[in-house]
Design a protein around this motif. Structure first.
Motif, PDB file in Angstrom:
ATOM      1  N   HIS A 159      -1.021  -6.390   6.512  1.00  0.00           N
ATOM      2  CA  HIS A 159      -1.741  -5.767   5.366  1.00  0.00           C
ATOM      3  C   HIS A 159      -0.801  -4.784   4.553  1.00  0.00           C
ATOM      4  O   HIS A 159      -0.303  -3.967   5.194  1.00  0.00           O
ATOM      5  CB  HIS A 159      -3.090  -5.116   5.937  1.00  0.00           C
ATOM      6  N   PRO A 160      -1.129  -4.871   3.207  1.00  0.00           N
ATOM      7  CA  PRO A 160      -0.408  -3.519   2.550  1.00  0.00           C
ATOM      8  C   PRO A 160      -0.592  -2.246   2.649  1.00  0.00           C
ATOM      9  O   PRO A 160      -0.004  -1.455   2.574  1.00  0.00           O
ATOM     10  CB  PRO A 160      -0.855  -4.251   1.171  1.00  0.00           C
ATOM     11  N   SER A 161      -1.638  -2.115   3.360  1.00  0.00           N
ATOM     12  CA  SER A 161      -2.060  -0.759   3.751  1.00  0.00           C
ATOM     13  C   SER A 161      -1.040  -0.171   4.724  1.00  0.00           C
ATOM     14  O   SER A 161      -0.818   1.027   4.907  1.00  0.00           O
ATOM     15  CB  SER A 161      -3.550  -0.547   4.376  1.00  0.00           C
ATOM     16  N   GLN A 162      -0.687  -0.823   5.438  1.00  0.00           N
ATOM     17  CA  GLN A 162       0.539  -0.762   6.737  1.00  0.00           C
ATOM     18  C   GLN A 162       1.685  -0.074   5.683  1.00  0.00           C
ATOM     19  O   GLN A 162       2.313   0.815   6.373  1.00  0.00           O
ATOM     20  CB  GLN A 162       0.757  -1.837   7.402  1.00  0.00           C
ATOM     21  N   ARG A 163       2.417  -0.745   4.969  1.00  0.00           N
ATOM     22  CA  ARG A 163       3.209  -0.412   3.952  1.00  0.00           C
ATOM     23  C   ARG A 163       2.877   0.930   3.402  1.00  0.00           C
ATOM     24  O   ARG A 163       3.899   1.840   3.476  1.00  0.00           O
ATOM     25  CB  ARG A 163       3.621  -1.575   3.220  1.00  0.00           C
ATOM     26  N   ALA A 164       1.846   0.918   2.816  1.00  0.00           N
ATOM     27  CA  ALA A 164       1.362   2.331   2.082  1.00  0.00           C
ATOM     28  C   ALA A 164       1.528   3.369   2.827  1.00  0.00           C
ATOM     29  O   ALA A 164       2.077   4.442   2.388  1.00  0.00           O
ATOM     30  CB  ALA A 164      -0.137   2.029   1.314  1.00  0.00           C
ATOM     31  N   SER A 165       0.932   3.118   4.119  1.00  0.00           N
ATOM     32  CA  SER A 165       0.772   4.341   5.019  1.00  0.00           C
ATOM     33  C   SER A 165       2.188   4.689   5.522  1.00  0.00           C
ATOM     34  O   SER A 165       2.562   5.993   5.615  1.00  0.00           O
ATOM     35  CB  SER A 165       0.161   4.040   6.292  1.00  0.00           C
ATOM     36  N   SER A 170       3.703   6.758   2.759  1.00  0.00           N
ATOM     37  CA  SER A 170       3.137   8.134   2.756  1.00  0.00           C
ATOM     38  C   SER A 170       3.560   9.214   3.699  1.00  0.00           C
ATOM     39  O   SER A 170       3.552  10.237   3.490  1.00  0.00           O
ATOM     40  CB  SER A 170       1.598   7.861   2.745  1.00  0.00           C
TER      41      SER A 170
END
Length: 292
Positions: free
Chosen positions: A184-190, A193
């Motif tokens: 999931h893209p949220s994994q990369r975003a997290s 960050s």
């Protein structure tokens, strides 16, 4: 002491109800019944096969031609020696495929405009290589590279290893690409960050999660590669298959082929069982709501 004191406790301070105990007992009886039924059906099927073979008019000749104990014992040492070459080719090819396929998958999933030409080449490579039969790849590499006359004489086993790496890198790269895209893209975003660079995010976050998701598919490719390393015999490498062919040519008995088949099966079975176990484990964790 009350009756409830004899009941097994699932958790400290909690007692199992009578309904749950009866349900567990029922499941145990059903499992035992299933095991007994499976054993009986297996025995019946084996008996049918044995009786069918014994009643076949040509079975004595087939038995002597393919399952001769004498030729089995005579050809086993030579085929085992050839199998060692297959194992060495497999190990080298596995390392090569892991590196080359990972690079292809990373290029194909990259959004960097600088890598656009490489993405096009990687897409063409995976499309073409997946469309060519493995034995044709072996012929093209095994006879094409020596035909250039640049490197002089090249060992057939090395040419076979190159062909296996080129062929299976396309399949494994697509499996890895699917795994990378499934994170999931949220994994990369997290990860970004938290201060991780793009390379650190890929190495520490994306690749480990992707490998867990596509591990069964990768194991299947590895099992297929175990079998296909036997095709290097078409280039003249004296592996298990070629050793069996030499024995057959000198004895006119096909038992050495059975020997080679059994050795390849024995080499594959542990990884097949590991793949089945890991697939069942992943499915169990998914059904229970755990993290894959």
């Amino acid at each position: 002491m009350s009756i409830s004191d004899n009941r097994p406790d699932d958790l400290a301070g909690h007692q199992t109800s009578e309904v749950e105990l009866s349900r567990r007992a029922y499941h145990k009886r059903q499992q035992l019944k299933s095991v007994i039924t499976s054993l009986i059906s297996t025995i019946v099927l084996a008996a049918i096969i044995v009786v069918g073979l014994e009643m076949s008019p040509g079975w004595p000749r087939v038995k002597e031609t393919f399952f001769s104990p004498e030729y089995f014992a005579a050809s086993l040492p030579e085929v085992l020696t050839g199998l060692w070459l297959n194992v060495k080719v497999l190990v080298v090819a596995l390392i090569g495929v892991a590196i080359f396929a990972t690079l292809i998958a990373l290029v194909r999933t990259s959004n960097n405009p600088v890598l656009f030409p490489l993405r096009v080449l990687a897409a063409l490579y995976t499309t073409i290589m997946r469309g060519i039969p493995m034995i044709v790849v072996l012929y093209l590499i095994g006879f094409g590279i020596p035909g250039l006359g640049i490197f002089g004489r090249i060992d057939p086993s090395l040419l076979g290893t190159i062909a296996v790496v080129m062929g299976y890198s396309a399949y494994v790269a697509e499996v890895l690409r699917a795994g990378f895209n499934d994170v999931h893209p949220s994994q990369r975003a997290s990860a970004r960050s938290l201060g991780l660079t793009a390379g650190q995010t890929t190495r520490m976050i994306v690749i480990p999660q992707a490998l867990r998701k596509v591990a069964p598919a990768l194991m299947n490719d590895f099992i297929s590669m175990q079998k296909d390393v036997g095709l290097i015999s078409v280039l003249g490498a004296v592996d298990a298959v070629r050793a069996a062919q030499i024995e057959v040519a000198s004895t006119y008995n096909f038992t050495p082929y059975v020997v080679a088949s059994l050795l390849f099966i024995l080499m594959s079975v542990p990884f097949i069982l590991l793949n089945d176990w890991y697939t069942a484990r992943l499915r169990k964790r998914e059904l229970s709501g755990g993290t894959v």
